[in-house]
Scaffold this motif. Structure first.
Motif, short mmCIF file in Angstrom:
data_model
loop_
_atom_site.label_atom_id
_atom_site.label_comp_id
_atom_site.label_asym_id
_atom_site.label_seq_id
_atom_site.Cartn_x
_atom_site.Cartn_y
_atom_site.Cartn_z
N TYR A 13 52.97 31.11 13.76
CA TYR A 13 52.50 30.02 12.91
C TYR A 13 52.82 30.31 11.45
N CYS A 14 53.18 29.27 10.70
CA CYS A 14 53.50 29.47 9.29
C CYS A 14 53.21 28.18 8.52
N SER A 15 52.65 28.36 7.34
CA SER A 15 52.32 27.20 6.49
C SER A 15 53.49 26.77 5.63
N ASN A 16 54.57 27.55 5.64
CA ASN A 16 55.75 27.22 4.84
C ASN A 16 56.75 26.39 5.64
N ASP A 17 57.70 25.82 4.93
CA ASP A 17 58.73 25.00 5.55
C ASP A 17 60.11 25.44 5.06
N CYS A 18 60.41 26.73 5.25
CA CYS A 18 61.71 27.25 4.83
C CYS A 18 62.81 26.61 5.69
N ARG A 19 63.87 26.18 5.07
CA ARG A 19 64.87 25.36 5.75
C ARG A 19 65.67 26.13 6.79
N TYR A 20 65.70 27.45 6.69
CA TYR A 20 66.49 28.28 7.59
C TYR A 20 65.67 28.87 8.74
N CYS A 21 64.35 28.70 8.71
CA CYS A 21 63.48 29.47 9.59
C CYS A 21 62.99 28.66 10.79
N VAL A 22 63.12 29.25 11.97
CA VAL A 22 62.69 28.58 13.19
C VAL A 22 61.18 28.42 13.23
N TYR A 23 60.45 29.24 12.44
CA TYR A 23 58.98 29.16 12.44
C TYR A 23 58.46 28.19 11.38
N SER A 24 59.32 27.39 10.80
CA SER A 24 58.90 26.37 9.84
C SER A 24 57.76 25.53 10.40
N ARG A 25 56.83 25.20 9.53
CA ARG A 25 55.66 24.44 9.98
C ARG A 25 56.05 23.09 10.57
N ASP A 26 57.19 22.55 10.20
CA ASP A 26 57.61 21.23 10.66
C ASP A 26 58.47 21.28 11.91
N ASN A 27 58.64 22.46 12.49
CA ASN A 27 59.39 22.57 13.75
C ASN A 27 58.42 22.29 14.90
N TRP A 28 58.26 21.03 15.22
CA TRP A 28 57.27 20.63 16.22
C TRP A 28 57.69 20.99 17.65
N ASP A 29 58.97 21.33 17.84
CA ASP A 29 59.45 21.67 19.18
C ASP A 29 59.18 23.12 19.56
N LEU A 30 58.76 23.92 18.59
CA LEU A 30 58.55 25.34 18.84
C LEU A 30 57.20 25.58 19.51
N LYS A 31 57.24 26.30 20.62
CA LYS A 31 56.00 26.74 21.27
C LYS A 31 55.52 28.00 20.56
N ARG A 32 54.36 27.94 19.94
CA ARG A 32 53.91 29.02 19.07
C ARG A 32 52.87 29.91 19.77
N ASN A 33 52.75 31.12 19.24
CA ASN A 33 51.86 32.09 19.83
C ASN A 33 51.25 32.98 18.76
N ARG A 34 50.03 33.40 19.01
CA ARG A 34 49.37 34.41 18.17
C ARG A 34 48.93 35.56 19.07
N LEU A 35 49.09 36.77 18.57
CA LEU A 35 48.57 37.92 19.31
C LEU A 35 47.13 38.21 18.87
N THR A 36 46.33 38.69 19.79
CA THR A 36 44.99 39.15 19.46
C THR A 36 45.08 40.58 18.91
N LYS A 37 44.00 41.03 18.31
CA LYS A 37 43.96 42.42 17.84
C LYS A 37 44.19 43.38 18.99
N LYS A 38 43.61 43.08 20.14
CA LYS A 38 43.78 43.93 21.32
C LYS A 38 45.24 44.01 21.72
N GLU A 39 45.95 42.89 21.68
CA GLU A 39 47.36 42.87 22.06
C GLU A 39 48.21 43.64 21.04
N ILE A 40 47.88 43.50 19.77
CA ILE A 40 48.61 44.24 18.72
C ILE A 40 48.46 45.74 18.95
N LEU A 41 47.23 46.19 19.17
CA LEU A 41 46.98 47.62 19.38
C LEU A 41 47.67 48.13 20.63
N SER A 42 47.70 47.34 21.67
CA SER A 42 48.36 47.74 22.91
C SER A 42 49.85 48.00 22.68
#
Length: 228
Positions: A13-42
């Protein structure tokens, strides 16, 4: 021995809309994900077992991960891996945030200035993003005593010898500890998805030039960042 960073990309997830970046906030086709703290530590446990002790937490500028959450994650990582070097790459922040991250145990911060040429920066980014603020953040991080990283992207759309020279001049002023030299990668769903990507030979040539200009810096390539 070259440094290898165990890299955990923990949010799409990203609040920016950089024109080159697939994670741009306006890329509505992207399936997004966040890791939990547990997943990061693992993931970091796997890296540590593999002998890696330089950790990089990277992600988009996700408003869900406020300073409290980032501080909590830093503290947990340093508690479990006190001998590791922990770096963040989570975008521009105000000094109060950087101070909290440093107090929690973060050792370094990687922030890509993208282009030091103001006109070129505007071509790559949407309205509202200020290249000068990003550069100021890097100097603040440096003054605070963080190990600071920035980089050069080879093959940007609209890149020219003039804009590349501006990047090198900026890095000479900043004197970063880490310089990442990477290729422009066209991303599906972005304005520049049909632009050509440079060959790695061009990237390696710029890396060699950076090594000569900045002998005290660690000059790294994408292969030095191992995704966990």
């Amino acid at each position: 021995m070259a440094i290898k960073f165990a890299t955990v990309w923990f949010t799409d997830y990203c609040s920016n809309d950089c024109r080159y970046c697939v994670y741009s906030r306006d890329n509505w086709d992207l399936k997004r994900n966040r890791l939990t703290k547990k997943e990061i530590l693992s993931r970091l446990r796997s890296a540590f077992k593999g002998g890696m002790d330089h950790f990089l937490l990277a992600g988009g500028m996700d408003l869900y991960f406020d300073d409290d959450k980032i501080v909590d994650i830093i503290q947990e990582i340093k508690r479990e891996f006190p001998s590791c070097r922990l770096y963040l790459s989570i975008g521009e922040k105000y000094i109060q945030s950087y101070e909290r991250f440093q107090k929690a145990g973060a050792d370094g911060y990687i922030l890509y200035h993208r282009s030091a040429d103001p006109a070129h920066f505007e071509m790559l980014h949407s309205m509202g993003l200020a290249g000068e603020f990003r550069k100021q953040c890097l100097f603040v991080l440096k003054d605070m005593g963080f190990e600071v990283g920035s980089g050069i992207t080879v093959g940007w759309p609209y890149q020219s010898p003039k804009t590349l020279a501006a990047d090198l001049t900026f890095l000479e002023d900043l004197k970063p500890d880490i310089i990442v030299v990477e290729p422009f990668r066209p991303q599906k769903g972005t304005v520049f998805e049909n632009e050509p990507a440079p060959g790695m030979e061009a990237v390696k040539e710029v890396a060699k030039r950076a090594e000569k200009l900045f002998p005290k810096a660690k000059v790294l390539l994408p292969k030095d960042f191992i995704m966990m």
